[in-house]
Structure formats: C-alpha cells, structure tokens
Scaffold this motif. Structure first.
Motif, PDB file in Angstrom:
ATOM      1  N   GLY A 179       6.636  14.400  -5.198  1.00 55.87           N
ATOM      2  CA  GLY A 179       8.018  15.672  -5.020  1.00 55.87           C
ATOM      3  C   GLY A 179       9.538  15.242  -5.599  1.00 55.87           C
ATOM      4  O   GLY A 179      10.173  16.391  -6.278  1.00 55.87           O
ATOM      5  N   GLY A 180       9.819  14.054  -5.581  1.00 57.69           N
ATOM      6  CA  GLY A 180      10.595  13.557  -6.360  1.00 57.69           C
ATOM      7  C   GLY A 180      10.447  13.376  -7.692  1.00 57.69           C
ATOM      8  O   GLY A 180      11.221  14.246  -7.972  1.00 57.69           O
ATOM      9  N   MET A 181       9.168  13.102  -7.905  1.00 56.59           N
ATOM     10  CA  MET A 181       9.443  13.434  -9.849  1.00 56.59           C
ATOM     11  C   MET A 181       9.323  14.995 -10.219  1.00 56.59           C
ATOM     12  O   MET A 181       9.454  15.054 -11.138  1.00 56.59           O
ATOM     13  CB  MET A 181       7.861  12.713 -10.056  1.00 56.59           C
ATOM     14  CG  MET A 181       7.612  12.022 -11.672  1.00 56.59           C
ATOM     15  SD  MET A 181       8.938  10.770 -11.952  1.00 56.59           S
ATOM     16  CE  MET A 181       8.809  11.732 -13.894  1.00 56.59           C
ATOM     17  N   ALA A 182       8.356  15.858  -9.197  1.00 57.73           N
ATOM     18  CA  ALA A 182       7.898  17.150  -9.204  1.00 57.73           C
ATOM     19  C   ALA A 182       9.443  17.512  -9.592  1.00 57.73           C
ATOM     20  O   ALA A 182      10.021  18.502  -9.905  1.00 57.73           O
ATOM     21  CB  ALA A 182       7.770  17.680  -8.778  1.00 57.73           C
ATOM     22  N   LEU A 183      10.558  17.138  -8.878  1.00 61.25           N
ATOM     23  CA  LEU A 183      11.810  17.435  -8.736  1.00 61.25           C
ATOM     24  C   LEU A 183      12.712  17.518  -9.773  1.00 61.25           C
ATOM     25  O   LEU A 183      14.060  17.378 -11.327  1.00 61.25           O
ATOM     26  CB  LEU A 183      12.683  17.045  -7.716  1.00 61.25           C
ATOM     27  CG  LEU A 183      14.317  17.461  -7.893  1.00 61.25           C
ATOM     28  CD1 LEU A 183      14.442  19.104  -7.505  1.00 61.25           C
ATOM     29  CD2 LEU A 183      15.054  16.592  -6.608  1.00 61.25           C
ATOM     30  N   VAL A 233       3.173  10.191   3.304  1.00 64.38           N
ATOM     31  CA  VAL A 233       4.608  10.423   3.752  1.00 64.38           C
ATOM     32  C   VAL A 233       4.895  10.063   2.302  1.00 64.38           C
ATOM     33  O   VAL A 233       6.028  11.013   1.424  1.00 64.38           O
ATOM     34  CB  VAL A 233       4.993  10.134   4.223  1.00 64.38           C
ATOM     35  CG1 VAL A 233       6.879   9.921   4.320  1.00 64.38           C
ATOM     36  CG2 VAL A 233       4.915  11.132   5.601  1.00 64.38           C
ATOM     37  N   ALA A 234       4.664   8.731   1.158  1.00 64.31           N
ATOM     38  CA  ALA A 234       5.113   8.601   0.274  1.00 64.31           C
ATOM     39  C   ALA A 234       4.298   9.375  -0.407  1.00 64.31           C
ATOM     40  O   ALA A 234       5.149   9.124  -1.758  1.00 64.31           O
ATOM     41  CB  ALA A 234       4.689   6.605   0.529  1.00 64.31           C
ATOM     42  N   LEU A 235       3.233   9.614  -0.772  1.00 67.04           N
ATOM     43  CA  LEU A 235       2.563  10.070  -1.614  1.00 67.04           C
ATOM     44  C   LEU A 235       3.791  10.956  -2.390  1.00 67.04           C
ATOM     45  O   LEU A 235       3.775  11.457  -3.598  1.00 67.04           O
ATOM     46  CB  LEU A 235       1.326  10.403  -1.254  1.00 67.04           C
ATOM     47  CG  LEU A 235       0.595  11.087  -2.837  1.00 67.04           C
ATOM     48  CD1 LEU A 235       0.585  10.471  -3.775  1.00 67.04           C
ATOM     49  CD2 LEU A 235      -0.985  11.551  -1.633  1.00 67.04           C
ATOM     50  N   VAL A 288       0.878  -1.090   0.053  1.00 71.23           N
ATOM     51  CA  VAL A 288      -0.554   0.110   0.121  1.00 71.23           C
ATOM     52  C   VAL A 288       0.483   1.228   0.289  1.00 71.23           C
ATOM     53  O   VAL A 288       0.810   2.065  -1.095  1.00 71.23           O
ATOM     54  CB  VAL A 288      -1.114   0.063   1.078  1.00 71.23           C
ATOM     55  CG1 VAL A 288      -1.429   1.278   1.691  1.00 71.23           C
ATOM     56  CG2 VAL A 288      -2.281  -1.190   1.396  1.00 71.23           C
ATOM     57  N   VAL A 289       1.958   0.911   1.051  1.00 69.89           N
ATOM     58  CA  VAL A 289       2.779   2.451   0.958  1.00 69.89           C
ATOM     59  C   VAL A 289       3.613   2.120  -0.177  1.00 69.89           C
ATOM     60  O   VAL A 289       3.567   3.941  -1.035  1.00 69.89           O
ATOM     61  CB  VAL A 289       3.872   2.082   1.966  1.00 69.89           C
ATOM     62  CG1 VAL A 289       4.473   3.337   2.445  1.00 69.89           C
ATOM     63  CG2 VAL A 289       2.907   1.932   3.223  1.00 69.89           C
ATOM     64  N   VAL A 290       4.044   1.695  -0.659  1.00 69.69           N
ATOM     65  CA  VAL A 290       4.672   1.706  -2.278  1.00 69.69           C
ATOM     66  C   VAL A 290       3.741   1.825  -3.354  1.00 69.69           C
ATOM     67  O   VAL A 290       4.267   3.099  -4.283  1.00 69.69           O
ATOM     68  CB  VAL A 290       5.372   0.151  -2.548  1.00 69.69           C
ATOM     69  CG1 VAL A 290       5.964   0.362  -4.034  1.00 69.69           C
ATOM     70  CG2 VAL A 290       6.614   0.256  -1.659  1.00 69.69           C
ATOM     71  N   LYS A 291       2.278   1.676  -3.424  1.00 71.89           N
ATOM     72  CA  LYS A 291       1.660   2.110  -4.189  1.00 71.89           C
ATOM     73  C   LYS A 291       1.083   3.019  -4.499  1.00 71.89           C
ATOM     74  O   LYS A 291       1.355   4.308  -5.271  1.00 71.89           O
ATOM     75  CB  LYS A 291       0.646   1.215  -4.019  1.00 71.89           C
ATOM     76  CG  LYS A 291      -0.200   1.297  -5.502  1.00 71.89           C
ATOM     77  CD  LYS A 291      -1.937   1.078  -5.372  1.00 71.89           C
ATOM     78  CE  LYS A 291      -2.625   1.240  -6.475  1.00 71.89           C
ATOM     79  NZ  LYS A 291      -4.165   0.618  -6.221  1.00 71.89           N
ATOM     80  N   ALA A 292       1.070   3.578  -2.833  1.00 72.47           N
ATOM     81  CA  ALA A 292       0.992   5.433  -2.681  1.00 72.47           C
ATOM     82  C   ALA A 292       2.096   6.310  -3.257  1.00 72.47           C
ATOM     83  O   ALA A 292       1.751   7.218  -4.277  1.00 72.47           O
ATOM     84  CB  ALA A 292       0.968   5.887  -1.140  1.00 72.47           C
ATOM     85  N   GLN A 338      -2.500   5.249   7.578  1.00 69.76           N
ATOM     86  CA  GLN A 338      -2.575   6.850   5.876  1.00 69.76           C
ATOM     87  C   GLN A 338      -1.586   7.577   6.173  1.00 69.76           C
ATOM     88  O   GLN A 338      -0.960   8.305   5.646  1.00 69.76           O
ATOM     89  CB  GLN A 338      -3.879   7.296   6.806  1.00 69.76           C
ATOM     90  CG  GLN A 338      -5.353   6.384   6.123  1.00 69.76           C
ATOM     91  CD  GLN A 338      -6.413   8.023   6.552  1.00 69.76           C
ATOM     92  OE1 GLN A 338      -6.087   8.745   5.927  1.00 69.76           O
ATOM     93  NE2 GLN A 338      -7.342   7.044   7.736  1.00 69.76           N
ATOM     94  N   VAL A 339      -0.660   8.413   7.926  1.00 72.97           N
ATOM     95  CA  VAL A 339       0.203   8.813   7.918  1.00 72.97           C
ATOM     96  C   VAL A 339       1.086   8.278   6.523  1.00 72.97           C
ATOM     97  O   VAL A 339       1.774   9.123   6.098  1.00 72.97           O
ATOM     98  CB  VAL A 339       0.658   9.323   8.887  1.00 72.97           C
ATOM     99  CG1 VAL A 339       2.093  10.143   8.858  1.00 72.97           C
ATOM    100  CG2 VAL A 339      -0.571  10.059  10.401  1.00 72.97           C
ATOM    101  N   PHE A 340       1.973   7.240   6.582  1.00 71.79           N
ATOM    102  CA  PHE A 340       2.888   6.810   6.103  1.00 71.79           C
ATOM    103  C   PHE A 340       2.500   6.497   4.745  1.00 71.79           C
ATOM    104  O   PHE A 340       3.301   6.816   3.755  1.00 71.79           O
ATOM    105  CB  PHE A 340       3.211   5.576   6.769  1.00 71.79           C
ATOM    106  CG  PHE A 340       3.574   5.116   7.460  1.00 71.79           C
ATOM    107  CD1 PHE A 340       5.318   5.567   7.821  1.00 71.79           C
ATOM    108  CD2 PHE A 340       3.755   4.334   9.017  1.00 71.79           C
ATOM    109  CE1 PHE A 340       5.483   5.116   8.866  1.00 71.79           C
ATOM    110  CE2 PHE A 340       4.279   4.625   9.917  1.00 71.79           C
ATOM    111  CZ  PHE A 340       5.500   4.928  10.126  1.00 71.79           C
ATOM    112  N   GLY A 341       1.006   6.436   4.176  1.00 71.11           N
ATOM    113  CA  GLY A 341       0.794   6.734   3.369  1.00 71.11           C
ATOM    114  C   GLY A 341       1.200   8.334   2.162  1.00 71.11           C
ATOM    115  O   GLY A 341       1.388   8.071   0.971  1.00 71.11           O
TER     116      GLY A 341
END
Length: 373
Positions: free
Chosen positions: A364-368, A357-359, A103-107, A352-355
């Motif tokens: 952010g990484g892709m925006a960079l 954060v991963a999202l 779930v976190v990786v997919k987020a 949810q919080v971890f999700g």
C-alpha cells in the motif's frame, strides 16, 4: 549450516552474476546512445515531446540540476542503508533470518517489490508503448506490455528452474564410499566450524531440504537483483534527463523510500543466501549504484536525450515490461509464496496475520508512491 557451494564455485557463481549485471548496464548504455541518435534524426519532425501545459513553467535547468545532485547522494545513501541492514544484521539476534521480526520485515519489503512491479513499472511500460508518438500499427493494435511481461515471467521461471537443476547436478556428484558405489557426500558445517561428511546412497537424494532451501535463496537473490538493476537504471535515466523541478522534488523522496525498502527485500534474500563477504559486497554495490548511476547518465545526456523519441519509447517501454514480469514473478513466487507457505509461517497463525498486515502495508505504501513516482 549447510555449505552448499565450495569456495571456488561460490566465487564463480557470484562473479558470473555480477558480470551479468555489468552486461545489462553496458547494454542499457548502448541502447541509450541509440535513443540519442534516433532522437537527433527525428527531432525536427516530431513535436510529441513539447510541453505547452502549465507544467512547462516548472522547467528550470539549474534548479533541476541541484535537485538531481541531491537525489544522487540521498538515493545512494538510502540504497546502501536499506540493503546493508539485513545483510549485516546477523549479529543482532532480533534480526536473525529465523526470527519473527525478520519474517515480518521481509514481508513488508516483499510488498514493496510487488507494488513496484504492478504500480510503477507496468503502468510506465503501458504509457510508453501506447504513446501517440509511436505508429498506431503495431503499437496500438497489440498489448505488447502484457505480452512481454508474460514472456519475462516465463523466462524467469526457466532461469529459476535451470539454475536449480544445474547447481543440483554439479554439487551432487557420485563418489565411491563405504556405503557402496554411487554414494554421495554432503558436507555440513556446524556453527562451531567443525565439518562433518554424511554419505547417502543414490544420486537423486543428495540434497536435503535445508540444502535445497539455501540453493533456492541464492538463485532468488541473483535473479531478483537483475530485475531491480534494469528497473533502477531506467528510472535514474528518466530522472536525470528531466529538467522539470516540480516533478523531481517529490520524486527524490519517493525514490528514497522505494530504494530503502526494495533494498531491504533484496538484502534479506542476500542474507538468506549465505554468500561470502566478497559476493555480498559486489551485490550491495551493484544495487546501490544503479539508480544514482542512471541519474548521472541522464544528466550527461539531458541535452540530447528525449523520452518522446520513438526509439526511446520502444526501448524503455520494453525494458520496463521485462522488468515488471520479472519483479512480479519474483515477488509472488520466490518471496511471498515461499515464505508464507513455508513451515515457519504455516506453524503460527498469529505470525501469518502479522506477515500479511506487513505485506499489505508495504504494498500500500509503495502504491501510494505511484502518485509521485
């Protein structure tokens, strides 16, 4: 696990989806040839594409060709790896679709897809459709990019809705059984392989929550791949036609990052769709080959193709706008909202919080990466 589609329908749906992707590739090829023809006719009159800036010193055909060949191999490898990791991870308990890690990786991957639409595809469309090489009327007088993106999002919703309704209809046929006329049989395949049939009265109550969820995942995976295919071919074509070595170097790394995590997002959808091995292989192939194929096509057309020709600017700009609308809709509605409003994440505030954060990290990484690609 629910076996929503029979094997015949299953293969038909997968092949139809791949045929659509093939048609898109052929359409893009025809449009590219049209761009080449228009460019040859207008090249003597247009000087928009001439590069007199210091960046023009980076233009080195042989060096750029080496980098593009490296890009084809590296992007192909990272694309295959990214999309295959989720698809073939069922044997790893930690990466099962119901696991917290998945779930976190997919987020994270959903954030990458969201940023791709907003930070990469949409700005490119603005740049192309507001170019000085295009006539001021109508291209500078109306926001075509956002208009087409809006229509694309609505069209995606229509495809989503009609596909769900169609599959509900063909897989909810009334049959006469012990529970009376109009009873419907749902076939449920349990983990051990044993098949049970459950009859439910009424035509509108044929699909349970799990059944609808599986159907939803299949539609999402197929529509999402169509948007990615369009975007990937356009990116590859632009890179393949360029002879600017200074631009290509960082672009290779950025596209590898992009394809890997975008592939993970798509692979997660494919895994949750419970497609057959054959359909999975077809979807993996189309995702993996589009960007390298676009680069190869761009290399072949590098002597005649010009991004600054009016036809190329319009075609690529409109395609990017369509792709942006589709990707933004799919990321927000069919990936992020579907997961974060689902029972698993709603039942755990910590998850949810971890999700989220991963999202944010993925977005952010892709925006960079927009700094280079």
């Amino acid at each position: 696990m629910l076996a929503l589609l029979s094997s015949g329908h299953h293969r038909g749906v997968g092949i139809q989806s791949r045929a659509t992707a093939t048609a898109l590739l052929l359409l893009l090829l025809v449009l590219t040839l049209g761009v080449v023809s228009a460019n040859e006719q207008n090249q003597a009159q247009l000087n928009c594409g001439e590069d007199d800036s210091p960046k023009g010193q980076c233009r080195n055909g042989p060096e750029a060709l080496k980098l593009k060949l490296i890009a084809i191999a590296s992007i192909l490898a990272t694309s295959v790896l990214g999309v295959c990791l989720p698809v073939f991870s069922r044997s790893v308990p930690a990466l099962h679709p119901d696991s917290n890690i998945f779930v976190v990786v997919k987020a994270f991957a959903s954030g990458v897809i969201l940023a791709t639409g907003y930070m990469h595809v949409l700005p490119d469309s603005f740049e192309f459709l507001t170019s000085d090489c295009l006539p001021e009327v109508p291209w500078s007088k109306f926001p075509f990019t956002t208009f087409v993106a809006m229509l694309s999002a609505v069209a995606t919703q229509m495809v989503d809705s009609f596909a769900m309704a169609y599959y509900r209809k063909i897989h909810a046929k009334p049959s006469t059984g012990s529970h009376g006329k109009g009873a419907v049989k749902d076939v449920v395949a349990v983990e051990g392989g044993e098949v049970h049939a459950h009859a439910h009265g009424g035509f509108g109550q044929d699909l349970g929550d799990d059944n609808s969820r599986l159907l939803r995942h299949r539609v999402v995976a197929q529509v999402l791949e169509m948007g990615i295919v369009v975007h990937s071919v356009v990116i590859g074509l632009s890179m393949g036609a360029s002879d600017n070595a200074c631009t290509i170097k960082p672009l290779v790394a950025a596209l590898c990052f992009h394809q890997f995590f975008e592939g993970m997002g798509l692979g997660g959808c494919i895994l949750q769709g419970e497609f057959s091995l054959k359909v999975k292989a077809i979807m993996v192939f189309f995702f993996s080959i589009t960007t390298p194929g676009g680069i190869a096509l761009g290399i072949g057309l590098s002597n005649t193709y010009s991004e600054s020709s009016p036809t190329a600017l319009i075609v690529v700009g409109l395609l990017n706008a369509c792709s942006a609308g589709l990707l933004n809709y799919m990321a927000l509605v069919d990936l992020i909202a579907l997961d974060f409003m689902g029972p698993k994440l709603q039942g755990s505030m910590k998850l949810q919080v971890f999700g989220y954060v991963a999202l944010l990290l993925g977005a952010g990484g892709m925006a960079l990466m927009a700094k280079w690609a």
